[in-house]
Design a protein around this motif. Structure first.
Motif, mmCIF file in Angstrom:
data_model
loop_
_atom_site.group_PDB
_atom_site.id
_atom_site.type_symbol
_atom_site.label_atom_id
_atom_site.label_comp_id
_atom_site.label_asym_id
_atom_site.label_seq_id
_atom_site.Cartn_x
_atom_site.Cartn_y
_atom_site.Cartn_z
ATOM 1 N N ALA A 98 2.898 31.184 17.633
ATOM 2 C CA ALA A 98 2.760 32.551 18.139
ATOM 3 C C ALA A 98 4.129 33.152 18.462
ATOM 4 O O ALA A 98 4.387 34.324 18.178
ATOM 5 C CB ALA A 98 1.871 32.570 19.379
ATOM 6 N N ARG A 99 5.000 32.344 19.026
ATOM 7 C CA ARG A 99 6.360 32.814 19.360
ATOM 8 C C ARG A 99 7.091 33.251 18.094
ATOM 9 O O ARG A 99 7.756 34.289 18.072
ATOM 10 C CB ARG A 99 7.135 31.708 20.080
ATOM 11 N N ALA A 100 6.924 32.490 17.008
ATOM 12 C CA ALA A 100 7.580 32.840 15.744
ATOM 13 C C ALA A 100 7.076 34.189 15.229
ATOM 14 O O ALA A 100 7.857 34.980 14.695
ATOM 15 C CB ALA A 100 7.333 31.746 14.710
ATOM 16 N N VAL A 101 5.797 34.476 15.417
ATOM 17 C CA VAL A 101 5.245 35.771 15.003
ATOM 18 C C VAL A 101 5.813 36.887 15.872
ATOM 19 O O VAL A 101 6.300 37.906 15.371
ATOM 20 C CB VAL A 101 3.696 35.761 15.087
ATOM 21 N N MET A 102 5.774 36.700 17.175
ATOM 22 C CA MET A 102 6.194 37.750 18.105
ATOM 23 C C MET A 102 7.686 38.042 18.014
ATOM 24 O O MET A 102 8.113 39.176 18.227
ATOM 25 C CB MET A 102 5.810 37.376 19.540
ATOM 26 N N GLU A 103 8.486 37.054 17.683
ATOM 27 C CA GLU A 103 9.929 37.257 17.591
ATOM 28 C C GLU A 103 10.337 38.102 16.387
ATOM 29 O O GLU A 103 11.481 38.530 16.295
ATOM 30 C CB GLU A 103 10.646 35.906 17.589
ATOM 31 N N THR A 104 9.399 38.380 15.488
ATOM 32 C CA THR A 104 9.704 39.259 14.356
ATOM 33 C C THR A 104 9.630 40.731 14.737
ATOM 34 O O THR A 104 10.091 41.586 13.979
ATOM 35 C CB THR A 104 8.738 39.012 13.175
ATOM 36 N N LEU A 105 9.058 41.037 15.888
ATOM 37 C CA LEU A 105 8.885 42.434 16.298
ATOM 38 C C LEU A 105 10.194 43.023 16.839
ATOM 39 O O LEU A 105 10.986 42.327 17.493
ATOM 40 C CB LEU A 105 7.784 42.546 17.345
ATOM 41 N N PRO A 106 10.437 44.299 16.588
ATOM 42 C CA PRO A 106 11.697 44.934 17.000
ATOM 43 C C PRO A 106 12.013 44.849 18.495
ATOM 44 O O PRO A 106 13.179 44.619 18.856
ATOM 45 C CB PRO A 106 11.514 46.390 16.555
ATOM 46 N N LEU A 107 11.033 45.017 19.364
ATOM 47 C CA LEU A 107 11.316 44.937 20.802
ATOM 48 C C LEU A 107 11.797 43.537 21.193
ATOM 49 O O LEU A 107 12.661 43.393 22.060
ATOM 50 C CB LEU A 107 10.085 45.322 21.627
ATOM 51 N N ALA A 108 11.253 42.517 20.549
ATOM 52 C CA ALA A 108 11.701 41.145 20.812
ATOM 53 C C ALA A 108 13.106 40.932 20.256
ATOM 54 O O ALA A 108 13.950 40.309 20.911
ATOM 55 C CB ALA A 108 10.721 40.145 20.207
ATOM 56 N N LYS A 109 13.358 41.456 19.059
ATOM 57 C CA LYS A 109 14.693 41.314 18.460
ATOM 58 C C LYS A 109 15.763 41.971 19.323
ATOM 59 O O LYS A 109 16.894 41.491 19.405
ATOM 60 C CB LYS A 109 14.715 41.916 17.062
ATOM 61 N N GLU A 110 15.402 43.067 19.965
ATOM 62 C CA GLU A 110 16.342 43.765 20.857
ATOM 63 C C GLU A 110 16.396 43.121 22.243
ATOM 64 O O GLU A 110 17.117 43.596 23.117
ATOM 65 C CB GLU A 110 15.937 45.239 20.996
ATOM 66 N N GLN A 111 15.591 42.078 22.454
ATOM 67 C CA GLN A 111 15.512 41.346 23.718
ATOM 68 C C GLN A 111 15.167 42.255 24.900
ATOM 69 O O GLN A 111 15.745 42.152 25.982
ATOM 70 C CB GLN A 111 16.808 40.569 23.963
ATOM 71 N N LEU A 112 14.215 43.150 24.663
ATOM 72 C CA LEU A 112 13.794 44.086 25.703
ATOM 73 C C LEU A 112 12.541 43.616 26.448
ATOM 74 O O LEU A 112 12.197 44.185 27.487
ATOM 75 C CB LEU A 112 13.522 45.465 25.086
ATOM 76 N N MET A 113 11.863 42.591 25.917
ATOM 77 C CA MET A 113 10.574 42.203 26.468
ATOM 78 C C MET A 113 10.539 40.740 26.890
ATOM 79 O O MET A 113 11.202 39.891 26.298
ATOM 80 C CB MET A 113 9.466 42.428 25.423
ATOM 81 N N ASP A 114 9.740 40.474 27.927
ATOM 82 C CA ASP A 114 9.388 39.112 28.319
ATOM 83 C C ASP A 114 8.008 38.824 27.747
ATOM 84 O O ASP A 114 7.166 39.733 27.640
ATOM 85 C CB ASP A 114 9.336 38.977 29.843
ATOM 86 N N HIS A 115 7.775 37.566 27.408
ATOM 87 C CA HIS A 115 6.500 37.163 26.831
ATOM 88 C C HIS A 115 5.931 35.972 27.603
ATOM 89 O O HIS A 115 6.682 35.070 27.973
ATOM 90 C CB HIS A 115 6.670 36.729 25.369
ATOM 91 N N VAL A 116 4.631 35.985 27.796
ATOM 92 C CA VAL A 116 3.910 34.833 28.334
ATOM 93 C C VAL A 116 2.926 34.416 27.252
ATOM 94 O O VAL A 116 2.197 35.260 26.712
ATOM 95 C CB VAL A 116 3.156 35.197 29.637
ATOM 96 N N TYR A 117 2.917 33.131 26.913
ATOM 97 C CA TYR A 117 2.059 32.603 25.849
ATOM 98 C C TYR A 117 0.992 31.698 26.464
ATOM 99 O O TYR A 117 1.334 30.758 27.194
ATOM 100 C CB TYR A 117 2.888 31.806 24.846
#
Length: 136
Positions: A98-117
């Motif tokens: 799931a992390r590999a999928v979410m890290e493809t999104l632009p907000l994640a690439k810009e390191q603007l978001m925190d994620h809980v899995y």
């Protein structure tokens, strides 16, 4: 039938507590731990990130999220009711997937978001209701 309904209602709180505890520390028998079928991802803005920073990336974020939905990687997504982020159900068998999928999104690439899995799966006490043939 009434007894079955009462059993299900009584089992739901126990099952949800059992599923929310870690596998190693929960003391729950392994047969009660579900196979992960999806990963719930809760996404919130990192502390210090401004709404303007997020809005600037949002057009590309929306396109990328819709593409992942059409590709079957994101099954569902929602806005949080408190307005503090979004929730995704990701088609993944592990947190890493799931992390590999979410890290493809632009907000994640810009390191603007925190994620809980949170890996999730079927409610295991329901298997007991299926009888001997449903235990497989």
């Amino acid at each position: 039938m009434k007894l079955l309904i009462h059993f299900l209602i009584a089992a739901l709180p126990v099952a949800s507590v059992a599923q929310s505890q870690s596998r190693a520390a929960s003391g729950v028998p392994s047969v009660a731990i579900p196979k992960t079928t999806e990963v719930l991802v809760i996404q919130t803005a990192k502390q210090g990130v401004t709404p303007n920073q997020i809005v600037a990336v949002m057009p590309s974020e929306i396109r990328a999220t819709v593409k992942l939905y059409f590709d079957g990687k994101i099954r569902q997504w929602y806005s949080r009711g408190d307005g503090k982020g979004v929730v995704f159900l990701v088609d993944a068998k592990t947190e890493e997937e799931a992390r590999a999928v979410m890290e493809t999104l632009p907000l994640a690439k810009e390191q603007l978001m925190d994620h809980v899995y949170i890996p999730v799966g079927p409610l295991m006490p329901l298997r007991a209701l299926m009888g001997p043939g449903g235990q497989q």
